[in-house]
Design an enzyme around this catalytic site. Sequence first.
Site, PDB file in Angstrom:
ATOM      1  N   MET A  58       0.952  -1.304  -0.224  1.00  0.00           N
ATOM      2  CA  MET A  58       0.238  -0.171  -0.014  1.00  0.00           C
ATOM      3  C   MET A  58       0.881   1.283  -0.106  1.00  0.00           C
ATOM      4  O   MET A  58       0.324   2.278  -0.443  1.00  0.00           O
ATOM      5  CB  MET A  58      -0.667  -0.180   1.536  1.00  0.00           C
ATOM      6  CG  MET A  58      -0.308  -0.077   2.412  1.00  0.00           C
ATOM      7  SD  MET A  58       0.329   2.062   3.139  1.00  0.00           S
ATOM      8  CE  MET A  58      -1.529   2.614   3.542  1.00  0.00           C
ATOM      9  N   TYR A  59       2.398   1.020  -0.359  1.00  0.00           N
ATOM     10  CA  TYR A  59       2.901   2.259  -0.405  1.00  0.00           C
ATOM     11  C   TYR A  59       2.506   2.942  -1.491  1.00  0.00           C
ATOM     12  O   TYR A  59       3.235   2.042  -1.743  1.00  0.00           O
ATOM     13  CB  TYR A  59       4.440   2.137   0.273  1.00  0.00           C
ATOM     14  CG  TYR A  59       4.474   2.253   1.951  1.00  0.00           C
ATOM     15  CD1 TYR A  59       3.541   1.746   3.339  1.00  0.00           C
ATOM     16  CD2 TYR A  59       5.885   1.355   2.354  1.00  0.00           C
ATOM     17  CE1 TYR A  59       3.822   1.736   4.351  1.00  0.00           C
ATOM     18  CE2 TYR A  59       5.898   0.297   3.345  1.00  0.00           C
ATOM     19  CZ  TYR A  59       4.915   0.441   4.538  1.00  0.00           C
ATOM     20  OH  TYR A  59       5.356   0.396   5.944  1.00  0.00           O
ATOM     21  N   SER A  60       2.023   3.674  -1.591  1.00  0.00           N
ATOM     22  CA  SER A  60       2.047   4.709  -2.807  1.00  0.00           C
ATOM     23  C   SER A  60       1.093   3.294  -3.818  1.00  0.00           C
ATOM     24  O   SER A  60       1.787   3.662  -4.991  1.00  0.00           O
ATOM     25  CB  SER A  60       3.589   5.239  -3.563  1.00  0.00           C
ATOM     26  OG  SER A  60       4.232   6.207  -2.590  1.00  0.00           O
ATOM     27  N   LEU A  61       0.329   3.002  -3.359  1.00  0.00           N
ATOM     28  CA  LEU A  61      -0.114   1.833  -4.381  1.00  0.00           C
ATOM     29  C   LEU A  61       0.822   1.189  -4.673  1.00  0.00           C
ATOM     30  O   LEU A  61       0.584   1.107  -5.882  1.00  0.00           O
ATOM     31  CB  LEU A  61      -1.188   2.734  -4.745  1.00  0.00           C
ATOM     32  CG  LEU A  61      -2.553   3.437  -4.412  1.00  0.00           C
ATOM     33  CD1 LEU A  61      -3.738   3.687  -4.974  1.00  0.00           C
ATOM     34  CD2 LEU A  61      -2.839   1.587  -2.754  1.00  0.00           C
ATOM     35  N   LYS A  87       4.114  -6.291   2.784  1.00  0.00           N
ATOM     36  CA  LYS A  87       2.716  -6.402   4.030  1.00  0.00           C
ATOM     37  C   LYS A  87       1.391  -6.349   3.031  1.00  0.00           C
ATOM     38  O   LYS A  87       1.568  -5.734   2.011  1.00  0.00           O
ATOM     39  CB  LYS A  87       3.137  -5.528   4.714  1.00  0.00           C
ATOM     40  CG  LYS A  87       4.226  -5.318   5.179  1.00  0.00           C
ATOM     41  CD  LYS A  87       4.372  -4.102   6.449  1.00  0.00           C
ATOM     42  CE  LYS A  87       5.352  -3.198   6.866  1.00  0.00           C
ATOM     43  NZ  LYS A  87       6.173  -2.505   5.704  1.00  0.00           N
TER      44      LYS A  87
END
Length: 326
Positions: A58-61, A87
Amino acid sequence: MQYVRLGSTGLKVSRIALGMMSYGDPASRPWLLREDAAEPIVRRAVEAGVTMFDTADMYSLGASEEITGRLLKRLFARRDDYVLATKVFYPMGKGPNQGGLSRKHIFASIDASLQRLGCDHVDLYQIHRWDPETPIAETMAALDDVVRAGKALYLGASSMYAWQLAKAQHAADLAGGARFVAMQNHYNLLYREEEREMIPYCLDQQIGIIPWSPLARGMLAGGRERDGARGTVRAGADPFADALYGPADFDVVDVVRALAAERGVPPAQVALAWLLHKPGVTAPIVGATKLAHLEDALAALELRLDAAELARLEAPYRPHPILGHT
């Protein structure tokens, strides 16, 4: 660089892990670095012996995973030379099954992460948060299948209650499946609620502890002032930090700064050194958007604090409500 085993496993990781959340698309968050700006920092980490790198889908999608994969391929000669962690949990789209810890989302997510990372397996696959809507037996069975398929070598968890982690381990044991070997929890000088139950449980069960936000989103490094002034781009655009820390926490920050001045080092080194002294802590996940941030983390490995200094740093702490589990 120092290397230690991750919990009870045979996997050895560097004593400092580099968090890759800071690398992505600055259009989404102004403090994020694009790949070309991130490369010198990651290169210096590799040169210093850092071998563990932590990201999330999910970091910066997904952009962080893409950057992480490309940089590590360029900077390491072999895939076996580094430990890669990512993750799963947070939504990656608007569909009803594009988030959480269902079998469907886990299977889709590991394949998507591996594609973005450009490799055939991750070393540590972590659940980013607890999913109250999915039976934990389903989650642990799906994660075990990911391990059995060779797509992940070890499993980890992130912020949750100790009873939830114990329940997950029990579900894995009942099914004869893979257990969590690492806990990435919210732990720093400003937030020590993990010392009540989670850390004792991890010590008892030999689960490695790899804390996130070891510098309290930069607050322990001087990014924020008691009067509300913000000294960095991130401090001025990080509402999550506003929800985690408040004015009372500056009593601890003041002691960190005073001790750092006495020792002639930046406050970040003192705060990280304290964490590295704590029982069970394997490798703090350190974010870096400047080379100086990384150098402080490396220097903290050599900074020894005596018992009186540790007690002095801990004395101003005040209990907090549980923060960071959602």
